[in-house]
Design a protein around this motif. Sequence first.
Motif, PDB file in Angstrom:
ATOM      1  N   ILE A  37      24.784  -1.188 -62.812  1.00  0.00           N
ATOM      2  CA  ILE A  37      26.227  -1.052 -63.047  1.00  0.00           C
ATOM      3  C   ILE A  37      26.503   0.116 -63.988  1.00  0.00           C
ATOM      4  O   ILE A  37      27.406   0.928 -63.748  1.00  0.00           O
ATOM      5  N   VAL A  38      25.723   0.214 -65.054  1.00  0.00           N
ATOM      6  CA  VAL A  38      25.900   1.319 -66.005  1.00  0.00           C
ATOM      7  C   VAL A  38      25.635   2.651 -65.321  1.00  0.00           C
ATOM      8  O   VAL A  38      26.363   3.630 -65.537  1.00  0.00           O
ATOM      9  N   GLY A  39      24.617   2.720 -64.474  1.00  0.00           N
ATOM     10  CA  GLY A  39      24.322   3.956 -63.751  1.00  0.00           C
ATOM     11  C   GLY A  39      25.459   4.371 -62.832  1.00  0.00           C
ATOM     12  O   GLY A  39      25.828   5.541 -62.765  1.00  0.00           O
ATOM     13  N   ILE A  40      26.029   3.396 -62.124  1.00  0.00           N
ATOM     14  CA  ILE A  40      27.165   3.687 -61.243  1.00  0.00           C
ATOM     15  C   ILE A  40      28.359   4.165 -62.053  1.00  0.00           C
ATOM     16  O   ILE A  40      29.014   5.150 -61.693  1.00  0.00           O
ATOM     17  N   LEU A  41      28.643   3.487 -63.148  1.00  0.00           N
ATOM     18  CA  LEU A  41      29.772   3.911 -63.998  1.00  0.00           C
ATOM     19  C   LEU A  41      29.538   5.300 -64.580  1.00  0.00           C
ATOM     20  O   LEU A  41      30.454   6.128 -64.613  1.00  0.00           O
ATOM     21  N   ALA A  42      28.313   5.564 -65.028  1.00  0.00           N
ATOM     22  CA  ALA A  42      28.007   6.879 -65.606  1.00  0.00           C
ATOM     23  C   ALA A  42      28.163   7.979 -64.565  1.00  0.00           C
ATOM     24  O   ALA A  42      28.744   9.031 -64.847  1.00  0.00           O
ATOM     25  N   ALA A  43      27.663   7.734 -63.358  1.00  0.00           N
ATOM     26  CA  ALA A  43      27.775   8.741 -62.301  1.00  0.00           C
ATOM     27  C   ALA A  43      29.229   8.953 -61.893  1.00  0.00           C
ATOM     28  O   ALA A  43      29.617  10.061 -61.522  1.00  0.00           O
ATOM     29  N   THR A  44      30.026   7.900 -61.964  1.00  0.00           N
ATOM     30  CA  THR A  44      31.437   8.001 -61.606  1.00  0.00           C
ATOM     31  C   THR A  44      32.234   8.720 -62.691  1.00  0.00           C
ATOM     32  O   THR A  44      33.133   9.518 -62.387  1.00  0.00           O
ATOM     33  N   LEU A  45      31.908   8.459 -63.934  1.00  0.00           N
ATOM     34  CA  LEU A  45      32.682   9.026 -65.045  1.00  0.00           C
ATOM     35  C   LEU A  45      32.276  10.450 -65.419  1.00  0.00           C
ATOM     36  O   LEU A  45      33.063  11.169 -66.029  1.00  0.00           O
ATOM     37  N   LEU A  46      31.058  10.866 -65.069  1.00  0.00           N
ATOM     38  CA  LEU A  46      30.604  12.199 -65.453  1.00  0.00           C
ATOM     39  C   LEU A  46      31.536  13.309 -64.984  1.00  0.00           C
ATOM     40  O   LEU A  46      31.897  14.180 -65.786  1.00  0.00           O
ATOM     41  N   PRO A  47      31.975  13.325 -63.723  1.00  0.00           N
ATOM     42  CA  PRO A  47      32.894  14.399 -63.314  1.00  0.00           C
ATOM     43  C   PRO A  47      34.209  14.386 -64.104  1.00  0.00           C
ATOM     44  O   PRO A  47      34.765  15.438 -64.404  1.00  0.00           O
ATOM     45  N   ILE A  48      34.679  13.212 -64.453  1.00  0.00           N
ATOM     46  CA  ILE A  48      35.912  13.105 -65.230  1.00  0.00           C
ATOM     47  C   ILE A  48      35.717  13.683 -66.624  1.00  0.00           C
ATOM     48  O   ILE A  48      36.530  14.466 -67.119  1.00  0.00           O
ATOM     49  N   VAL A  49      34.601  13.308 -67.254  1.00  0.00           N
ATOM     50  CA  VAL A  49      34.292  13.800 -68.612  1.00  0.00           C
ATOM     51  C   VAL A  49      34.122  15.323 -68.586  1.00  0.00           C
ATOM     52  O   VAL A  49      34.631  16.025 -69.469  1.00  0.00           O
ATOM     53  N   LYS A  50      33.415  15.827 -67.575  1.00  0.00           N
ATOM     54  CA  LYS A  50      33.220  17.277 -67.476  1.00  0.00           C
ATOM     55  C   LYS A  50      34.561  17.993 -67.277  1.00  0.00           C
ATOM     56  O   LYS A  50      34.783  19.050 -67.850  1.00  0.00           O
ATOM     57  N   GLY A  51      35.447  17.405 -66.489  1.00  0.00           N
ATOM     58  CA  GLY A  51      36.766  18.008 -66.268  1.00  0.00           C
ATOM     59  C   GLY A  51      37.590  18.034 -67.542  1.00  0.00           C
ATOM     60  O   GLY A  51      38.256  19.029 -67.843  1.00  0.00           O
ATOM     61  N   LEU A  52      37.552  16.947 -68.282  1.00  0.00           N
ATOM     62  CA  LEU A  52      38.306  16.891 -69.530  1.00  0.00           C
ATOM     63  C   LEU A  52      37.750  17.851 -70.578  1.00  0.00           C
ATOM     64  O   LEU A  52      38.491  18.385 -71.398  1.00  0.00           O
ATOM     65  N   ALA A  53      36.429  18.065 -70.540  1.00  0.00           N
ATOM     66  CA  ALA A  53      35.794  18.971 -71.486  1.00  0.00           C
ATOM     67  C   ALA A  53      35.896  20.432 -71.030  1.00  0.00           C
ATOM     68  O   ALA A  53      35.537  21.329 -71.783  1.00  0.00           O
ATOM     69  N   GLY A  54      36.372  20.650 -69.822  1.00  0.00           N
ATOM     70  CA  GLY A  54      36.503  22.001 -69.319  1.00  0.00           C
ATOM     71  C   GLY A  54      35.194  22.636 -68.886  1.00  0.00           C
ATOM     72  O   GLY A  54      35.056  23.852 -68.896  1.00  0.00           O
ATOM     73  N   LEU A  55      34.230  21.813 -68.525  1.00  0.00           N
ATOM     74  CA  LEU A  55      32.922  22.345 -68.121  1.00  0.00           C
ATOM     75  C   LEU A  55      32.825  22.494 -66.628  1.00  0.00           C
ATOM     76  O   LEU A  55      33.228  21.825 -65.842  1.00  0.00           O
TER      77      LEU A  55
END
Length: 55
Positions: A37-55
């Motif tokens: 579950i944590v792996g799925i959440l991490a993989a799902t949230l990574l693009p969002i975090v990268k977008g918010l960080a401008g990466l």
Amino acid sequence: MSIDGTAVAWYAVICGVLSALAPSFGGRAVRIAIGGIVGILAATLLPIVKGLAGL
């Protein structure tokens, strides 16, 4: 092939937190399910975090 440093750092943090808390969880099946579950959440949230960080 290039390595995405953001992904490596993200999963290192997620796995570190999970491993720190794992002994306090139930049996092996529960830890495997929580890890999945944590792996799925991490993989799902990574693009969002990268977008918010401008990466």
